[in-house]
Design a protein around this motif. Structure first.
Motif, short mmCIF file in Angstrom:
data_model
loop_
_atom_site.label_atom_id
_atom_site.label_comp_id
_atom_site.label_asym_id
_atom_site.label_seq_id
_atom_site.Cartn_x
_atom_site.Cartn_y
_atom_site.Cartn_z
N TYR A 371 0.81 -1.23 0.00
CA TYR A 371 0.00 0.00 0.00
C TYR A 371 0.84 1.28 0.00
CZ TYR A 371 -3.39 -3.54 1.19
OH TYR A 371 -4.17 -4.67 1.16
N GLN A 372 2.13 1.17 -0.28
CA GLN A 372 2.99 2.36 -0.27
C GLN A 372 2.83 3.22 -1.52
OE1 GLN A 372 7.09 1.50 0.64
NE2 GLN A 372 6.54 0.09 2.27
N ARG A 373 2.44 2.62 -2.61
CA ARG A 373 2.33 3.36 -3.87
C ARG A 373 0.88 3.70 -4.15
NH1 ARG A 373 5.02 1.42 -9.64
NH2 ARG A 373 4.35 3.22 -10.91
N TYR A 374 0.61 4.97 -4.43
CA TYR A 374 -0.76 5.41 -4.71
C TYR A 374 -1.10 5.05 -6.15
CZ TYR A 374 -4.98 8.10 -4.00
OH TYR A 374 -6.29 8.46 -3.84
N LEU A 375 -2.18 4.30 -6.32
CA LEU A 375 -2.58 3.80 -7.63
C LEU A 375 -3.89 4.42 -8.08
CD1 LEU A 375 -1.76 0.00 -7.14
CD2 LEU A 375 -0.29 1.78 -8.10
N LEU A 376 -3.97 4.73 -9.37
CA LEU A 376 -5.19 5.28 -9.95
C LEU A 376 -6.00 4.17 -10.60
CD1 LEU A 376 -3.76 8.50 -11.67
CD2 LEU A 376 -4.83 8.30 -9.42
N SER A 377 -7.30 4.25 -10.47
CA SER A 377 -8.19 3.23 -11.04
C SER A 377 -9.58 3.82 -11.21
CB SER A 377 -8.25 2.00 -10.12
OG SER A 377 -9.29 1.13 -10.52
N MET A 378 -10.32 3.30 -12.17
CA MET A 378 -11.70 3.73 -12.37
C MET A 378 -12.59 3.29 -11.22
SD MET A 378 -11.77 5.47 -15.17
CE MET A 378 -13.53 5.55 -15.54
N THR A 379 -12.13 2.30 -10.44
CA THR A 379 -12.95 1.77 -9.34
C THR A 379 -12.48 2.25 -7.97
OG1 THR A 379 -11.59 -0.23 -9.09
CG2 THR A 379 -13.40 -0.31 -10.70
N MET A 380 -11.54 3.18 -7.92
CA MET A 380 -10.91 3.54 -6.65
C MET A 380 -11.90 4.16 -5.67
SD MET A 380 -8.56 6.64 -8.20
CE MET A 380 -7.67 6.95 -6.68
N LEU A 381 -12.96 4.82 -6.15
CA LEU A 381 -13.97 5.38 -5.26
C LEU A 381 -14.93 4.31 -4.78
CD1 LEU A 381 -14.75 8.78 -7.03
CD2 LEU A 381 -13.25 8.38 -5.09
N ASN A 382 -15.44 3.51 -5.72
CA ASN A 382 -16.38 2.46 -5.34
C ASN A 382 -15.73 1.40 -4.45
OD1 ASN A 382 -18.67 3.46 -6.63
ND2 ASN A 382 -18.14 2.51 -8.58
N ASP A 383 -14.43 1.20 -4.61
CA ASP A 383 -13.74 0.22 -3.77
C ASP A 383 -13.72 0.65 -2.30
OD1 ASP A 383 -13.22 -1.51 -5.81
OD2 ASP A 383 -11.15 -0.85 -6.14
N HIS A 384 -14.01 1.91 -2.02
CA HIS A 384 -13.96 2.41 -0.65
C HIS A 384 -15.33 2.38 0.05
CE1 HIS A 384 -12.27 4.47 2.77
NE2 HIS A 384 -13.12 5.47 2.66
N LEU A 385 -16.39 2.05 -0.66
CA LEU A 385 -17.74 2.15 -0.08
C LEU A 385 -17.91 1.18 1.09
CD1 LEU A 385 -19.79 2.42 -3.38
CD2 LEU A 385 -19.27 4.26 -1.76
N PRO A 386 -18.41 1.66 2.23
CA PRO A 386 -18.50 0.81 3.42
C PRO A 386 -19.42 -0.39 3.25
CG PRO A 386 -19.62 2.92 3.77
CD PRO A 386 -18.86 3.04 2.50
N ARG A 387 -20.55 -0.22 2.56
CA ARG A 387 -21.46 -1.36 2.39
C ARG A 387 -20.82 -2.46 1.56
NH1 ARG A 387 -26.98 -2.25 3.11
NH2 ARG A 387 -27.38 -0.06 3.56
N GLU A 388 -20.02 -2.08 0.57
CA GLU A 388 -19.32 -3.08 -0.24
C GLU A 388 -18.30 -3.84 0.61
OE1 GLU A 388 -19.88 -3.95 -3.53
OE2 GLU A 388 -21.67 -2.75 -3.15
N TYR A 389 -17.62 -3.12 1.48
CA TYR A 389 -16.71 -3.79 2.41
C TYR A 389 -17.47 -4.82 3.24
CZ TYR A 389 -12.25 -1.28 2.07
OH TYR A 389 -11.03 -0.81 1.66
N PHE A 390 -18.59 -4.41 3.79
CA PHE A 390 -19.36 -5.30 4.66
C PHE A 390 -19.84 -6.54 3.89
CE2 PHE A 390 -23.66 -6.34 6.43
CZ PHE A 390 -23.19 -7.07 7.51
#
Length: 482
Positions: A371-390
């Protein structure tokens, strides 16, 4: 908070040449072009720094860990209150609408508390304390009983209120417990302790056989981790504190890079972090963004054209000069921070088409160096959604339990209260009688070795980066991951 943010921008943008910044601003395609490279970087790093989770060979202790993590994730989502229950955090667009509604006071204290109860499946009488008032460095939180696992849960909300954004933006590092951490979240953790600790002490004196579990998502995860660290180190301790305070544990959902390598390795004993795909928060640090700006500069059309022209006339390109003025020995370089604890990574590049059948996405035990390198992705926002994590961690925990019940060599996973898989040593009264559970309490030796090596290499990332640039500069390649 605003002055801290301006100081940060002046430090890390001011060290760059104006042409570096202009080259990025005048190339609207550079971020999209970099995404394709970052997806390949992600796949390669996933194979190199992560170990696939094998449910069939997993220890009973790790299976219990996944079950506990899924339950903690439920609380981390529930503490968002009414916006979560009403679906305002189900997508990036919906999140913006929910945050706007929250900031104009769409939901009151009672509505948020009822939403917490419903989402967390906790009866009204088990919500011990709720604080929905939020200010900069003062996140909302809820304290509640989890009777089945014998937990007292401190759930801390992530960023919804605009003032919480200022907590996130106070990203300078501050000293804590012999290491360094995110200043804004450290201030938030101390503010939570000032308000919550008297309540927690009272509750744990009444139920001395319960454990204290801290959890949260995003900024809430980072704050929960630091609350746990401060409690275990005895900050704000008194002589008659309940013993559970010094053995507090933490579960972070979408945890940001938070601790310097030594503290991150120490947190293996009491913390678990869950990360998804290319979640933009799981890699968000000053060092990561500084490095990303350098990559964007290198990939911009203006800089690539300049380097090509210089090479065509037999002159050295400016690659090394740009690196020197960004990461040179006389330049300000940010401290490298890492996600704390054991890290379970969920690969979201594999679609969850079979979720209806209860099949989870691929999961990995990850190294913090991933996790040291910041990566760009089309899904980078949706990957952070709390309900998806759950949803993802629930499917993973269910798959682990299903493997336990189907295996003829293993008994079904017990829901044992007060036992955590990241403890190396537990009180004898709190251990299972199963020998496998006792030995599985610590991370595997291979896992610990990988994490130790990653921590050591991350202590001087610029030395590795500098050597790599000098080696590859002749080939005209971009800086590799340090």
């Amino acid at each position: 908070a605003i002055s801290k943010l301006l100081q940060l921008l002046m430090t890390y943008l001011g060290k760059r040449h104006p042409s570096d910044i202009l080259s990025v601003m005048t190339d609207p395609t550079v971020g999209f072009r970099l995404m394709w490279q970052h997806e390949e970087v992600y796949r390669n790093a996933l194979e190199a720094a992560c170990e696939p989770v094998d449910f069939d060979s997993m220890s009973a202790q790790d299976k219990r860990l996944l079950s506990d993590t899924a339950r903690a994730a439920e609380f981390a989502c529930a503490v968002y209150g009414a916006p979560m229950l009403e679906g305002h955090l189900n997508s990036a667009v919906a999140f913006m609408g929910g945050a706007a509604a929250h900031n104009i006071g769409a939901w009151n204290h009672d509505e948020n508390t009822k939403a917490f109860q419903k989402f967390s499946r906790v009866p009204q009488e088990d919500v011990f304390f709720a604080s929905w008032v939020e200010r900069t460095y003062e996140p909302a939180f809820v304290i509640a009983w989890e009777r089945e696992r014998r937990w007292l849960v401190l759930a801390i909300r992530g960023t919804v209120d605009w003032r919480a954004c200022l907590t996130d933006a106070t990203a300078h590092t501050a000293e804590v417990c012999g290491g360094m951490t995110h200043e804004g979240m450290l201030r938030a953790a101390r503010a939570v302790l000032e308000r919550a600790l008297p309540v927690i002490r009272e509750a744990l004196r009444e139920q001395s056989d319960y454990d204290l579990v801290c959890t949260g998502h995003s900024m809430g995860a980072g704050t929960a981790m630091l609350v746990t660290l401060l409690l275990r180190k005895g900050e704000m301790a008194t002589e008659d504190d309940p013993p559970a305070l010094r053995r507090a544990t933490a579960y972070g959902i979408g945890t940001p890079p938070l601790l310097t390598p030594e503290l991150a390795e120490e947190s293996l004993q009491w913390a678990v972090s869950i990360e998804r795909g290319m979640d933009f928060i799981s890699r968000l640090s000053v060092f990561g963004v500084d490095r990303l700006l350098f990559e964007l500069t290198q990939a911009s059309a203006a800089k690539m054209a300049t380097d090509w022209f210089m090479k065509s006339i037999g002159q050295a390109n400016n690659h090394h000069k740009r690196f020197e003025r960004t990461f040179g020995l006389d330049r300000e370089v940010a401290v490298v921070l890492m996600p704390p604890g054991r890290i379970l990574h969920i690969d979201t590049t594999i679609k969850r088409e079979n979720a209806a059948e209860g099949r989870p996405r691929p999961a990995y035990w990850a190294s913090s160096s991933f996790y040291q390198r910041y990566l760009l992705s089309m899904t980078m926002l949706n990957d952070h959604l709390p309900r998806e994590y759950f949803t993802d961690i629930s499917l993973i925990a269910a798959a682990a339990e299903d493997a336990a019940t189907k295996s003829p060599l293993r008994a079904p996973m017990p829901h044992h209260s007060g036992s955590h898989a990241f403890h190396k040593n537990s009180d004898s009264s709190r251990n299972d009688s199963d020998d496998e559970d006792t030995t599985a309490s610590a991370p595997s030796s291979d896992s610990t070795t990988v994490l130790s090596a990653a921590a050591a290499s991350a202590a001087a990332p610029m030395l590795a980066a500098r050597a790599a640039v000098q080696e590859e500069e002749e080939e005209g390649e971009r800086i590799p991951d340090p």
